[in-house]
Design a protein around this motif. Structure first.
Motif, PDB file in Angstrom:
ATOM      1  N   LEU A 107      43.239  26.431 -42.071  1.00 60.61           N
ATOM      2  CA  LEU A 107      43.405  26.400 -40.614  1.00 60.61           C
ATOM      3  C   LEU A 107      42.127  26.715 -39.839  1.00 60.61           C
ATOM      4  O   LEU A 107      41.942  26.185 -38.740  1.00 60.61           O
ATOM      5  N   PRO A 108      41.221  27.581 -40.348  1.00 62.54           N
ATOM      6  CA  PRO A 108      39.994  27.829 -39.570  1.00 62.54           C
ATOM      7  C   PRO A 108      39.211  26.557 -39.262  1.00 62.54           C
ATOM      8  O   PRO A 108      38.463  26.507 -38.293  1.00 62.54           O
ATOM      9  N   LEU A 136      43.623  28.753 -33.746  1.00 60.21           N
ATOM     10  CA  LEU A 136      44.705  29.254 -34.594  1.00 60.21           C
ATOM     11  C   LEU A 136      44.385  30.611 -35.198  1.00 60.21           C
ATOM     12  O   LEU A 136      45.128  31.121 -36.010  1.00 60.21           O
ATOM     13  N   HIS A 137      43.227  31.171 -34.821  1.00 60.81           N
ATOM     14  CA  HIS A 137      42.919  32.505 -35.340  1.00 60.81           C
ATOM     15  C   HIS A 137      43.706  33.538 -34.567  1.00 60.81           C
ATOM     16  O   HIS A 137      43.995  33.362 -33.395  1.00 60.81           O
ATOM     17  N   SER A 143      31.984  27.832 -42.718  1.00 64.29           N
ATOM     18  CA  SER A 143      32.291  27.223 -44.020  1.00 64.29           C
ATOM     19  C   SER A 143      31.310  27.687 -45.092  1.00 64.29           C
ATOM     20  O   SER A 143      31.686  27.909 -46.251  1.00 64.29           O
ATOM     21  N   LEU A 144      30.037  27.843 -44.700  1.00 66.54           N
ATOM     22  CA  LEU A 144      29.045  28.353 -45.658  1.00 66.54           C
ATOM     23  C   LEU A 144      29.422  29.762 -46.103  1.00 66.54           C
ATOM     24  O   LEU A 144      29.268  30.119 -47.274  1.00 66.54           O
ATOM     25  N   GLN A 168      30.027  18.239 -42.393  1.00 68.03           N
ATOM     26  CA  GLN A 168      29.391  19.345 -43.107  1.00 68.03           C
ATOM     27  C   GLN A 168      30.359  20.497 -43.318  1.00 68.03           C
ATOM     28  O   GLN A 168      30.532  20.992 -44.433  1.00 68.03           O
ATOM     29  N   SER A 169      30.985  20.926 -42.228  1.00 68.03           N
ATOM     30  CA  SER A 169      31.832  22.119 -42.351  1.00 68.03           C
ATOM     31  C   SER A 169      33.054  21.835 -43.223  1.00 68.03           C
ATOM     32  O   SER A 169      33.448  22.673 -44.037  1.00 68.03           O
ATOM     33  N   TRP A 170      33.626  20.609 -43.116  1.00 67.03           N
ATOM     34  CA  TRP A 170      34.817  20.304 -43.933  1.00 67.03           C
ATOM     35  C   TRP A 170      34.444  20.187 -45.412  1.00 67.03           C
ATOM     36  O   TRP A 170      35.178  20.647 -46.289  1.00 67.03           O
ATOM     37  N   SER A 171      33.304  19.559 -45.702  1.00 70.29           N
ATOM     38  CA  SER A 171      32.943  19.390 -47.113  1.00 70.29           C
ATOM     39  C   SER A 171      32.535  20.735 -47.727  1.00 70.29           C
ATOM     40  O   SER A 171      32.814  20.999 -48.903  1.00 70.29           O
TER      41      SER A 171
END
Length: 2047
Positions: A726-727, A733-734, A997-998, A951-954
């Protein structure tokens, strides 16, 4: 990388590294430099400064990434500040040059950004030193701004903020220029730039007063525009800016140009006008807004309204609690104007949002800024506002002249402000709890009347808010629940013809009944009946008046729904009526339903649908709250209504067509109710309706009718997505502090959640005000959930068809309608997969996979991120449900293919996530090849800097892959770390989602490596430093989510490798965020602290304090001040008080508990206690405790200084202000924990003398020294206004009494230290017995009273009477019974209170009896004071206490018996009486059972003691059965029968009652914590069996005795407690005694009846009868044998042949390892064993004798075979001597048993006893060289045989010979102790009957004489040898006495010369050793005694032997001389040796 760690950069190493490694190397060096510079001396810095500046400049121009540039800037500024500041201006110029350069290459931009960052930090650190170059720099930056891209704008804004901070007032000339630039940036398209601009303006307003004076309106408008289209971070930043400015306008920090209207309230109104303007018109100017209004298109965006709301909260928070307190009335009225403004509530959605916003402002300000007292004042103000609004509406409604249009608009407007006020009032009261009680009694506000008046409001939202407010009142003050319920029910009946009244009061009654699930004290059971009657009446009368049909129908079912929340205990009594109601509301059959459709109009259908929806809601509640009652039978009776309910679904479209849309909303609610109910039922119950249902569900999800319904994906999808994914969707949604309003932003167009969407949610169990979603949205969610439940149950072809239909529908549609359907069907599919996955179900045939995959892959390409998340989770679930590895591989290949071909960001991010999530539920990734492929693709995607989303999803997917591949991923750890660190060091800060994500990847990698991170190798060290670099980068990030992730990574690293996490850096970083405005960050901080303090609490506390000391002055927040004053612990207490998030509160509490556990007993005890005391004292409520005035008359004569200090609360000048009751209650729990903890620590904590002594030596602290504070804290809590705190205070008092009652007062012997606090204890207890005290408080106080009285602290009965009177008053209350008409709580609470009182009295009585029995032993000394008091009043002990109890004992005993009878019924009887028992009613059986379980044991014990004291003799003047008056009980009803019972029967009933309860309890399996109850039971049984009457009954009833024994045996085996074992054996002995008495009596009566002549034909009494058989399970003897064997074999396993080979090292392995308690057990068992033959018949005794003898001789064998290392005699050890004595005594009991002389058994007995003797004789041989034989014990046992068994056993050969050999061998022993004991035993043998004695005299006589003859030659040298000689003399004397008269002279003639030979003459006497002298004196004494007795022999002997005569004369003469010498020297000690000899001979003689 150790190479990096020096002041200068190691350029040589740096050049050898690759590009990416170099970046990391430089970053590490800079990090090190940042820490090193402040610690380095200036003299060391200056020589290197130039070189350092060059190196840093090189990095500056080398394209550094964002984290590196910020760190570089910091290091440069530090270098110039700590070194030589002069070159700084040159460096500034250099930076300006870089900024001016036109280098547009990719490497130029990072250098330019770095230069901008350096400028900011240099000005921040050096400030005025650089003021000269300031204007040029600023001009340069502003110029650069014009052409800068988003990163540049962002960096320039940050830089300007720092410049302003550094220069302060010096920057004033340029403020306007900066303001202009910041204005444009505040509405920038980049969100990060907006945030930076708001921070810059926030810094600007510190000095630029124009921002909050002349420019305020412009800035406000600007902020409103900044809110438009903003994200969460922007809203928080801009709201902070706007709120701070507005606060400055109202309360200027410095003198500024005066604004119009001055300041104060005028300013407040202006400020609120500004905010209202933004809320109502948004960021547009007046003209534009007016145009929109004319067009009718005006709608302010939600994000502006939410932003304005946050700004308002910041505004109030900045001004603070005291300002809010004083200005609240004005502020509230302005807020209410906003809430009721027409523009704010144009649509239902707008109205909901506005109400939410206003509620949020009230909750965030009143809830967190005000203390309890101020909250009470605010609640009054809210109440007055409600009252004035309601009066205005009433006036508008009653005034007929006013135009109706105006009044209806007013009504509509007022409902919103009323709803806001009432919801907040409810929230405040719920938070205040019982401290809100004064609010209700305040007549000026008339709170309850005001709230109840709103129940008649025309608008439903106001009515429902009032109902919720009443529910909050009932939850806060349970005593109000029944009263309010009665009041509302009466009004409902009275105003039944008003639609508003029916709806309002119906909702109120329902809300109040639903509140009961949160009130443990409940409401009277009869109220359920009242509610059901009301509901039935409403439903019955609904059709009588069409004007109120709808309201009555809804109210009726609402009441029934609420009634069901009372739970099964209430509902089971009304279930049949409920089933009838449900049957009536639906048609009797489907055919009837068909005919129904042809009748009625739209209104009839509205009422019908409302009624059926209500009925379905009630059924749903039945399934939720009373699942146990829903049996198959109940479901079968609901099947027809259910079938009709589902059938009606298909007819609804036709009805809507017939009656237009007037019933559409009812049809939606009806469908919603059907779906909700069916989802809770097992599908097989409605399988006939599957077809109809599926058609309806498919239509709802994808039908044409529903396409225009708005799709609220944010309410539908998140529950189906994986929470980890969800993030990715964004911070929406946080969990944030603003979630209450933020979630409105994403609600559907229909509007957000509101109570008036569904009044039935009033019955929910939640503590928060419910906010049900609009029915259309809720309907979709219910359809999705039900689809998942029903789909797997339909036939396979239909399943395939439905999914294919879904695919087709999605493909045919376009645009928004396509997304709506796609969302619905994917949600339905995922719901199905999730439900099937959780039960390991299957999907069906393979054909289903294709359409399912098609739907999900389509959703993966959707533009909606949430839908993509859902699809990825759906794919993972699909792989799980299909369960075919081949299918999973094919899906992953599909993802690979799509990723290669897809170009749009949405598809790539969707498939990337699917790749990571796919193996989530199939056991993870197990193929290395697949893992490599996945990682390769994800590595590539994550470096695609053109699309931050991809980038963030992968990267997120990469973290999932790492998690799922566990061990396999270690091979790829290094490249993964390299990638993550490289991206962290280069990703721009304007995309925080990439950083987040990192952070997830880093966390997954740390977890993957785990404990390997502790390794020492170079590779591991490199990975570890990468982890730390990553965490450093993330900690420096401006985004709070990234910072939170950094903290969790460090926490994980600390778990796996603690030494490598530097707490000195981490803890200050954590504390800095402790009061962050971001919830996620606070959660991460506290979670990390919780982990750290479990190991290093003291270090964490120290580091937290050092942080505060080092902080610059300006940044000190209130929290830092707190840490400085009271440490981190105090700061956590403050945080706990402020927080509302339950998870975070739990973490804070756990952190504090861990800190207490590790530091409270390690030197910080005083600190913790002071902290808890400060927390407890921190209340703004300055009223004195309730009972302060009542204390005066009682405590006058015994008051000391302490009690006066207790009169008022401690002054609250401490570090805490106005803490709430929940925090203070937790502080009390902490005090209890500290006391418990000290118990296991140093004993000095509970020993004042030791503590004071130790305190002098070392400066440690001990708990006992703080006793005054402990009592004071308990007193403060126990007399508080909060009931919860009072309970905690009483509990603490109880703990204090239990721990400190026995500690003596060293200065006043005979007294204890608690005695000085008796007045305080009395004062703390008294309020709990007030008439209005809650029953649970009174019950707890009774427990404390009994503990106080029983503790024996108070010695004077006059003092004790105070507390005794409290108990006596409660006893009187119990006797009088409760008045059912005035009952406020559930009947079970009366049970609880009554049993608490009876238990307390029982405990007091037990102690009184125990003490008086102890006192009866030693005589009492006379009263030393000679006072005129009666004897009792001066006694501290039991007799005095017993006198106190005695007066009430008769009443108590009856009540105790009644309670026991109740308990027995509740425990033993399955069919309970319909009328209940003495203290419980039939309806509250289950609740009452709990209270009986906790109190029966002491009552049982006390009743036994009372029966023991009466000896089961009933006094004639008392009635046989006394029941409670005014109690309709079973006991009362049976009393007429019992009056005719004889005393014998009544006693028998009582005995069986106690026995029954005890046996039942002891039989059932228990947990260890019931040891107290076991002990009580055993003691009760012991007390009973001490009385002869019960003993006779038990002795007479063998079956009962056997049952008791089997229970005791089980207890022995299952309980490892010495006290229990001893009690069991004691009971066993009593039972055996009872049997002995019974047998003896029967034998005696038989002898008397039959006469002596017929003795031989006597019937056999005792077990075994004439056969000797014992039947296991029926035989008492067998049971007793089992028990004894159990004890003996457990303690001495060597007794058992099977266990004989086991190692004796285990517990109880050897007799020498037994404890004293074990020895006592063995001795008791032997004692019982020896008594068993006496309760057998002669034949029976023969049966058991071998066993008894075997065990007895076995124990003796173990005793006499000593290890050779252990040389003392067995009788010497205290414990073992008990066993030796017991075994010899038992042997004697057996040998002297009457059975051995019985004619029938004599022969067998003799045979067996000879065998036993033979065995005993064989024990002299050990057979083991490591053991020696204890000859003394063996000889003793042998002598017992000789003396007790008689000649038939002992004089038989070869036993006789062996016995003689043993004695003669012992006479020759080398051990003088053995010799002396041998002669001592021979003496007793010689005195036995002649048949035994004569052979021994003949055999042992000659050796004896020889022994004595040797003495003359070798005189004894030691006292032991002397003793042997003296014992031989005694034996010789006994031998002489045993001889015949004729032979005696000859023996005397031998004996006397022997005695004379011991004498010494006058010459040798003086010089002889003491032993010889003693022998001489003893011999002379014997001669003087024996001579006259045998004078003839003596004379002839003297005459015939002159040498004897001369020797005797010399001896007498010498003796005379020595006597004279003694007399002259007057030395009394000279005879001590002579005197001592007899004392040695007094060794225990068992004969």
């Amino acid at each position: 990388m150790e190479r990096a760690h020096s002041l200068l950069l190691n350029e040589e190493v740096c050049t050898q590294l690759g590009e990416h490694q170099r970046t990391q190397f430089i970053f590490e060096w800079l990090t090190h430099l940042k820490k090193l510079l402040p610690a380095t001396d200036r003299a060391d810095i200056k020589p290197n400064q130039r070189h350092l500046v060059e190196q840093l400049s090189g990095i500056l121009t080398g394209s550094p990434g964002p984290p590196t540039r910020w760190l570089l800037a910091h290091c440069l500024a530090l270098l110039f500040r700590l070194g030589d500041p002069v070159p700084a201006s040159l460096f500034v110029e250099r930076c300006n040059d870089i900024i001016r350069s036109k280098d547009d290459s990719p490497s130029g931009l990072p250098s330019r950004l770095a230069a901008i960052a350096c400028l900011g930090t240099l000005y921040e650190q050096l400030g005025r030193m650089l003021v000269g170059s300031f204007k040029d720099t600023l001009a340069n930056l502003l110029k650069a701004m014009k052409s800068a891209e988003s990163q540049g704008r962002y960096e320039i804004m940050l830089s300007l903020e720092k410049i302003l901070r550094g220069l302060g007032a010096n920057a004033v000339p340029c403020h306007r220029d900066i303001y202009k630039v910041a204005r444009t940036c505040l509405t920038d398209r980049s969100m990060a730039v907006r945030c930076a601009a708001s921070k810059c303006l926030l810094e600007l307003q510190r000095e630029a007063t124009f921002l909050w004076t002349s420019e305020l309106e412009n800035v406000a408008t600007l902020c409103f525009r900044a809110f438009e289209g903003s994200n969460y971070n922007v809203r928080v930043s801009v709201a902070t800016l706007l709120g701070t400015l507005l606060a400055a306008a109202v309360q200027p920090r410095q003198l500024a140009a005066p604004r119009q209207g001055g300041k104060g309230s005028g300013s407040l109104e202006e400020v609120m006008d500004l905010l209202s303007g933004g809320f109502l018109r948004g960021g547009t100017g007046f003209l534009r807004a007016s145009g929109d209004m004319l067009k009718g298109t005006s709608s302010v965006s939600k994000d502006i309204r939410i932003g304005v709301t946050q700004a308002c909260v910041v505004f109030v928070s900045t001004l603070g609690g005291s300002w809010l307190e004083s200005s609240f009335p004005v502020f509230l009225s302005l807020l209410m104007e906003l809430a009721s403004h027409g523009r704010a509530t144009q649509t239902p959605g707008d109205a909901v949002l506005t109400r939410r916003c206003v509620s949020f402002i009230l909750r965030s300000t009143l809830g967190s800024l005000l203390g309890e007292k101020a909250q009470t004042v605010a609640a009054k103000q809210l109440c007055l506002t409600v009252a004035s609004q309601k009066r205005a509406i009433d006036a508008a409604l009653t005034d007929g002249n006013v135009e109706t249009r105006v009044s209806s608009a007013d009504v509509s407007a007022s409902q919103h402000s009323l709803a806001c006020c009432l919801l907040e009032l409810g929230g405040l009261i719920q938070g205040l709890g019982s401290t809100a009680a004064p609010l209700l009694t305040d007549s000026s506000t008339a709170l309850l009347d005001t709230v109840i008046s709103v129940l008649l409001h025309p608008a439903s939202s106001a009515r429902l808010a009032a109902a919720w407010c009443l529910r909050c009142v009932a939850m806060a003050m349970p005593s109000q629940c029944s009263l309010l319920l009665d009041r509302c029910a009466d009004r409902l009946v009275a105003l039944k013809s008003s639609p508003e009244a029916v709806a309002g009061y119906g909702a109120a009654v329902a809300a109040l009944v639903a509140a009961v699930q949160h009130c443990p004290l409940g409401i009277p059971h009869t109220k359920g009946q009242v509610v059901l009657d009301l509901a039935e009446d409403l439903l019955r009368s609904a059709s009588q008046n069409s004007r109120i049909s709808l309201q009555r129908t809804q109210a009726g079912w609402l009441l029934i729904s609420s009634l069901i929340t009372l739970g099964p205990a209430v509902v089971e009594h009304h279930l049949s009526r409920l089933l009838l109601l449900w049957r009536c509301v639906f048609p009797a059959s489907l055919r009837e339903q068909e005919s129904e459709l042809r009748r009625g109009d739209y209104f009839t259908w509205q009422v019908t649908l409302e009624g059926r929806a209500g009925a379905l809601s009630a059924m749903k509640n039945l399934l939720l709250h009373c699942r146990d009652l829903v049996t198959d039978d109940v479901i079968s009776r609901l099947l027809t209504p259910l079938a009709c309910a589902v059938a009606l679904l298909t007819k609804l479209p036709a009805l809507i067509r017939s009656y237009s849309s007037s019933i559409r909303s009812w049809s939606i609610i009806y469908r919603l109710r059907v779906y909700e109910l069916l989802a809770l039922l097992p599908p097989h119950t409605y399988q006939e309706s599957f077809g109809l249902l599926m058609n309806q569900l498919v239509s709802d999800l994808s039908g044409q009718d529903n396409l225009n319904q708005p799709c609220s994906e944010l309410t539908l999808l998140p529950p189906l997505c994986h929470h980890d994914d969800l993030p990715l969707v964004g911070p929406a949604l946080h969990d944030t502090d603003h979630r209450y309003i933020e979630e409105q932003l994403h609600g559907s167009n229909v509007g957000g959640g509101s109570l008036d969407n569904d009044p039935f949610t009033l019955c929910q169990s939640s503590n928060e005000a419910p906010a049900p979603l609009p029915p259309p949205v809720a309907l979709t969610a219910a359809a999705v959930h039900l689809f998942g439940a029903v789909f797997p149950n339909i036939i396979s072809p239909q399943r395939v068809k439905i999914l294919e239909q879904f695919v087709e529908t999605v493909n045919h549609l376009k645009g928004q309608r396509q997304q709506t359907v796609q969302t619905h069907v994917c949600a339905a599919l995922c719901s199905l997969l999730k439900q099937q996955g959780s039960i390991r179900g299957s999907l069906g045939p393979e054909e289903i996979r294709s359409p399912a995959l098609s739907l999900l892959s389509g959703a993966l390409e959707s533009l909606s991120p949430l839908l993509r998340c859902l699809a990825a989770e759906g794919l993972a679930r699909l792989a799980q449900v299909v369960g075919d590895p081949g299918f999973t591989v094919s899906v992953s290949l599909l993802c690979f293919d799509r990723l290669k071909t897809a170009r749009d960001a949405a598809s790539r991010s969707g498939y990337a996530l699917a790749l990571g999530a796919l193996y989530r539920y199939t056991g993870g990734i197990s193929s290395p090849q697949h893992l490599s492929t996945c990682l390769g693709i994800l590595f590539t995607l994550s470096q695609d800097s053109t699309s931050p989303e991809v980038q963030s999803w992968s990267l997120h997917s990469l973290s999932l892959v790492v998690d799922l591949s566990s061990g396999l991923c270690r091979a790829h750890a290094e490249p993964s770390f390299t990638l993550v660190i490289r991206l962290l060091l280069s990703a721009p800060p304007t995309h925080p989602d990439v950083h987040h994500s990192l952070g997830r990847c880093l966390h997954a990698l740390i977890t993957c490596l785990g404990p390997d991170l502790q390794g020492e190798g170079a590779a591991v060290s490199s990975l570890r430093s990468s982890c730390l670099v990553g965490c450093e980068v993330m900690q420096a990030s401006p985004d709070c989510l990234v910072q939170a992730r950094a903290i969790s990574c460090l926490q994980q690293l600390h778990m796996f490798s603690p030494p490598h996490v530097n707490l000195a850096n981490l803890v200050p970083a954590l504390c800095a965020h402790l009061c962050s405005s971001y919830l996620c960050l606070r959660r991460a901080v506290v979670a990390c602290l919780r982990q750290l303090v479990q190991r290093e609490a003291l270090e964490v506390s120290e580091h937290a304090v050092t942080l505060v000391k080092e902080l610059p002055r300006r940044d000190n927040t209130q929290l830092d001040v707190t840490i400085k004053e009271v440490g981190l612990e105090g700061a956590l207490f403050i945080l706990l008080d402020r927080e509302s998030d339950s998870g975070l509160r739990g973490d804070i509490q756990e952190t504090l508990v861990h800190m207490i556990a590790s530091s409270a007993t390690n030197g910080k005890l005083g600190h913790w206690l002071k902290l808890c005391k400060d927390v407890l004292s921190a209340t703004t409520d300055c009223r004195a405790p309730m009972e302060a005035s009542q204390e005066d008359e009682e405590v006058d004569f015994s008051r000391d200084d302490d009690s006066s200090a207790f009169k008022a609360r401690s002054d609250s000048g401490g570090p805490f202000t106005a803490l709430r009751w929940a925090t203070r209650r937790f502080a009390m729990e902490c005090v209890c924990r500290i006391i418990d903890q000290c118990e296991t620590a140093d004993p000095a904590h509970f020993d004042i003398a030791l503590a004071q002594e130790r305190r002098l030596q070392v400066s440690t602290d001990f708990l006992v020294l703080h006793l005054g504070d402990l009592v004071r804290m308990a007193f403060m809590a126990a007399t508080d206004h909060s009931d919860q705190l009072r309970l905690a205070g009483l509990q603490t008092l109880l703990v204090i009494i239990r721990h400190f009652s026995a500690i003596p007062e060293p200065e006043f012997p005979g007294h204890v230290i608690l005695e000085q606090y008796q007045a305080n204890v009395g004062a703390a207890l008294r309020p709990a017995f007030a008439a209005d005290a809650l029953p649970d408080v009174t019950a707890k106080a009774c427990q404390v009273c009994s503990a106080w009285i029983a503790s024996g602290v108070v010695s004077d009965l006059r003092d004790l009477r105070r507390v005794h009177q409290l108990l006596a008053s409660s006893l009187a209350k119990v006797q009088s019974g409760t008045d059912t008409s005035n009952q406020v709580y559930n009947e079970a609470t009366a049970t609880m209170e009554t049993l608490a009182v009876l238990k307390a009295w029982a405990e007091v009585y037990i102690v009184a009896v125990t003490r008086s029995s102890q006192k009866e032993g030693p005589g009492r000394s006379a009263d030393p004071l000679g006072s005129s008091l009666t004897r009792d009043s001066s006694e501290s002990g039991g007799a005095g206490l017993l006198t106190l109890v005695q007066s009430d004992l008769l009443t108590l005993s009856r009540l105790w018996l009644a309670a026991l009878q109740d308990y027995a019924l509740l425990t033993l009887v399955s069919q309970l009486s319909a009328t209940g028992g003495s203290f419980y009613t039939a309806e509250t059986v289950n609740q009452a059972r709990v209270y009986y379980l906790s109190s029966w044991a002491p009552i049982l014990h006390a009743t036994s003691l009372w029966l023991h004291s009466t000896g089961f003799v009933m006094s004639d003047d008392t009635p046989v059965n006394l029941s409670r008056p005014a109690t309709p009980t079973s006991m009362g009803q049976t009393s007429s029968v019992e009056r005719h019972k004889s005393p014998e029967d009544i006693n028998s009933d009582r005995l069986h009652l106690i026995l029954g309860i005890s046996v039942e309890f002891l039989c059932s399996p228990h947990s260890e914590d019931q040891m107290e109850n076991i002990t009580s039971c055993l003691r009760a049984l012991q007390a009973l069996l001490d009385v002869s009457w019960p003993r006779a009954r038990i002795g007479n009833d063998q079956a009962l005795s056997v049952e008791l024994l089997s229970v005791l045996h089980r207890l022995m085996v299952t309980r490892e407690s010495a006290s229990v074992h001893l009690a069991v054996l004691d009971l066993l002995r009593q039972i055996v005694t009872a049997a002995q008495e019974h047998v003896r009596e029967k034998r005696h009566s038989a002898e008397v009846d039959d006469g002596a002549a017929e003795k031989e034909t006597l019937p056999e009494f005792g077990e075994g009868r004439d056969t000797g058989g014992l039947i296991p399970g029926r035989s008492l003897v067998f049971g007793a044998l089992e028990l004894c064997l159990c004890v003996l074999v457990r303690k001495l396993p060597q007794l058992s042949p099977k266990l004989a080979g086991t190692s004796p090292t285990g517990p109880g392995g050897s007799v020498w390892s037994l404890t004293d308690a074990d020895c006592g057990l063995v001795a008791s068992a032997l004692c019982v064993l020896s008594e068993l033959p006496s309760i057998c018949s002669p034949e029976g005794s023969v049966s058991i004798l071998p066993t008894v003898l075997y065990l007895l001789l076995g124990v003796i064998r173990e005793l006499i075979h000593q290890p050779s290392t252990h040389t003392a005699a067995a009788g010497d050890g205290t414990g073992l001597s008990v066993v030796v004595q017991a075994s010899v005594q038992a042997l004697k009991s057996i040998l002297t048993s009457p059975m051995s002389r019985q004619e029938k058994s004599r022969g067998s007995w003799n045979l067996l006893l000879r065998s036993a003797l033979n065995t005993l004789l064989g024990l002299w041989e050990t057979g083991d060289p490591g053991y020696v034989v204890d000859q003394i014990s063996l000889l003793t046992a042998l002598t017992v045989f000789l003396l007790s068994a008689g000649p038939d056993v002992c004089i038989v050969e070869p036993l006789h010979t062996h016995c003689l050999q043993r004695f003669t061998a012992s006479m020759d022993s080398k051990d003088p102790v053995v010799v002396s004991r041998c002669f001592q035993l021979l003496t007793s043998v010689f005195q036995a009957q002649p048949s035994v004695a004569v052979p021994y005299i003949q055999a042992v006589g000659p050796p004896l004489v020889r022994f004595l003859q040797k003495v003359e030659r070798s005189r004894p040298q030691s006292p032991e040898e002397l003793l042997g000689v003296l014992e031989a003399v005694r034996a010789m004397e006994a031998l002489v006495q045993a001889a015949n008269e004729s032979q005696r002279p000859q023996l005397v003639a031998i004996f006397l010369p022997l005695l004379i030979s011991f004498l010494l003459d006058e010459n040798t006497l003086g010089s002889a050793p003491a032993v010889s002298r003693s022998l001489h004196e003893a011999a002379l004494k014997d001669l003087m005694r024996l001579g006259p007795q045998h004078s003839a022999v003596f004379r002839s002997l003297i005459a015939s032997s002159p040498h004897l005569k001369s020797r005797l004369e010399a001896a007498i003469k010498g003796n005379q001389e020595s006597l004279n010498t003694k007399a002259s020297s007057n030395n009394p000690n000279a005879r001590s040796t002579a005197k001592s000899s007899p004392s040695i001979t007094l060794k225990t003689n068992f004969l």
